[in-house]
Design an enzyme around this catalytic site. Structure first.
Site, mmCIF file in Angstrom:
data_model
loop_
_atom_site.group_PDB
_atom_site.id
_atom_site.type_symbol
_atom_site.label_atom_id
_atom_site.label_comp_id
_atom_site.label_asym_id
_atom_site.label_seq_id
_atom_site.Cartn_x
_atom_site.Cartn_y
_atom_site.Cartn_z
ATOM 1 C CB CYS A 91 -0.727 -0.158 1.257
ATOM 2 S SG CYS A 91 -1.768 -1.507 1.027
ATOM 3 C CG HIS A 387 -6.906 1.334 0.533
ATOM 4 N ND1 HIS A 387 -5.295 1.698 0.352
ATOM 5 C CD2 HIS A 387 -5.810 -0.055 1.242
ATOM 6 C CE1 HIS A 387 -3.785 1.374 0.123
ATOM 7 N NE2 HIS A 387 -4.748 0.235 0.734
ATOM 8 C CB CYS A 417 0.048 0.633 7.953
ATOM 9 S SG CYS A 417 -1.367 0.907 7.100
#
Ligand SMILES: CC(=O)CC(=O)SCCNC(=O)CCNC(=O)[C@H](O)C(C)(C)COP(=O)(O)OP(=O)(O)OC[C@H]1O[C@@H](n2cnc3c(N)ncnc32)[C@H](O)[C@@H]1OP(=O)(O)O
Length: 430
Positions: A91, A387, A417
């Site tokens: 990510c 996301h 994160c």
């Protein structure tokens, strides 16, 4: 030796993010990234130009897309002499791509570059299982029909046809991102109401940002979407409180599970891009600078052998970056903390306030302290926008750069994160 140059963020472009298996169900990574890139090219008059480099990535990628970015550049209106390649940092990919391009500009190796990321969980790669894969490779190199029949005869009935489906889980623990985050939520005693409040705020703030036209020059509509599909401005604390926990629901702590579909980011499809340049290039092309890219830091935690939370690496990266930059956690006008899960944002903030964590884990005498949460994710974040893993970094960089431009001056912190126990963080200034 060359001297370090200032790195300008000129702007960004993304497509609205879609819920998994919904509006973009039939689009590929290349389609989504191509749409985001086309919008950037149109907005900044880049058609026909040779860009220093284009660097993007995807977390979930088909093997045929071995250099997805280059393929997308070849299909775009950029000069085909533009070098382009993929990177992958879970990510953190979009932000890591931005750091890479920024560092090359700072060192004088590029004058202009594009960073970005894309992901679609709707078009995730399906692999054949190991037995089938090896057999197919052997069949491909077999020279005679006899050899082929001998190889095929070794296949066990049915078993080879079972596909391998990518899971949103850590290979070393087998636990999902959400189940890992649920452990961290327990460790930091993050209560349900605080998570739901953070989620509701994210939706309300993102909706308000859309209403005031904030995204008008940061987004290109795509396949009929003009806003992020996950956005629920009509959500309420009552509705959020009624949702059943979905993570941390097995084992002895199941009763204490607090993480729901409402306070976890959803599976999402989308793409984002960011245009970075040297000050000179921006001036020569008459393009105003939104903000400057100033610092970055990555960290990793040992969630396999140690007791550190999978998504807690930014709690380590940020203090290191602050020390390098000579700043405190309170020296920021905006904080952009990626909302993988509401509990993860709150656990990170709790860690920075904890005397034990700062002493035992960071080796610091004084906690970093609290932040002003009115400055946190002021235009919403991943809980509301969604996301699409590798696309989140570009969304955040462009959003923060524009916020700083609107403010006229200031400083913003980015914290993301990533799977694998990693964290990618950066500072933008104006
Ligand atoms: C990967 C990295 O490197 C690092 C990271 O970022 S880690 C994060 C990675 N991402 C993830 O792990 C994704 C986690 N999310 C998921 O797996 C799934 O979205 C999920 C399991 C949490 C939920 O999936 P789902 O059940 O399909 O969700 P969905 O059907 O949309 O919602 C369930 C219910 O909640 C409701 N709901 C969801 N959000 C809501 C909100 N904000 N307000 C009100 N209601 C809401 C929905 O309306 C739905 O209600 P009904 O059943 O009455 O229709």
């Amino acid at each position: 030796m060359q001297s370090i140059r200032r790195v300008a963020i000129i702007g960004g472009n993304r497509i609205p993010f879609a819920r998994s298996n919904a509006r973009y169900a039939d689009a590929s990574n290349a389609d989504l990234l191509g749409a985001a890139l086309d919008g950037l090219i149109a907005r900044y008059g880049l058609a026909g130009q040779r860009i220093g480099e284009v660097v993007t990535g995807a977390v979930l990628k088909h093997s045929r897309d071995f250099n997805l970015t280059r393929e997308v550049v070849l299909g775009s209106r950029l000069d085909p002499h533009t070098p382009a390649y993929d990177i992958q940092q879970a990510c953190g990919t979009g932000l890591e791509a931005t750091i890479l391009v920024a560092n090359k500009i700072a060192l004088g190796q590029l004058d202009v570059g594009i960073a970005g990321g894309v992901d679609t969980t709707s078009d995730a790669p399906l692999a054949v299982n190991e037995e089938m894969r090896r057999t197919l490779l052997k069949l491909n190199s077999a020279r005679t029909l006899g050899e082929r029949l001998k190889i095929a005869a070794k296949l066990r009935p049915l078993q080879p046809f079972k596909p391998e489906i990518p899971r949103n889980a850590e290979p070393r623990t087998g636990l999902s991102m959400g189940d890992h985050a649920a452990r961290t939520a327990l460790r930091w005693q993050i209560d349900r109401r605080s998570q739901d409040e953070l989620a509701l705020r994210s939706h309300q703030r993102l909706a308000a940002a859309y209403d005031r036209g904030f995204f008008d020059d940061l987004m290109t509509p795509y396949l009929g979407l003009t806003r992020d599909q996950n956005l629920r401005p009509d959500s309420s604390l009552e509705k959020l409180a009624s949702l059943k926990p979905v993570f941390g629901t097995r084992g002895p702590d199941a009763e204490q599970a607090t993480m729901t579909a409402g306070n976890s980011s959803p599976l999402t499809d989308g793409a984002s891009t960011v245009l970075l340049a040297s000050e000179e290039w921006a001036a020569a092309h008459h393009l105003p600078v939104l903000a400057w890219f100033s610092w970055s830091e990555t960290a990793a935690v040992d969630f396999v052998h140690g007791d550190e939370g999978l998504l807690m690496a930014p709690a380590y990266a940020v203090p290191r970056m602050l020390a390098r930059a000579g700043l405190t956690l309170q020296d920021f006008d905006y904080y952009e903390i990626h909302e993988a899960f509401a509990s993860q944002v709150l656990a990170t903030l709790a860690a920075w306030e904890s005397p034990e964590f700062t002493k035992d884990r960071l080796g610091l005498d004084t906690p970093l302290g609290a932040i002003d949460t009115d400055r946190l994710n002021v235009n919403g974040s991943s809980l509301a926008a969604g996301h699409p893993f590798a696309a989140t970094g570009g969304r955040i960089v462009a959003t923060l750069a524009k916020l700083l431009a609107e403010r006229g001056s200031g400083r913003g912190l980015i914290s993301i994160c990533a799977a694998g126990g990693q964290g990618v963080t950066a500072i933008l200034e104006r």
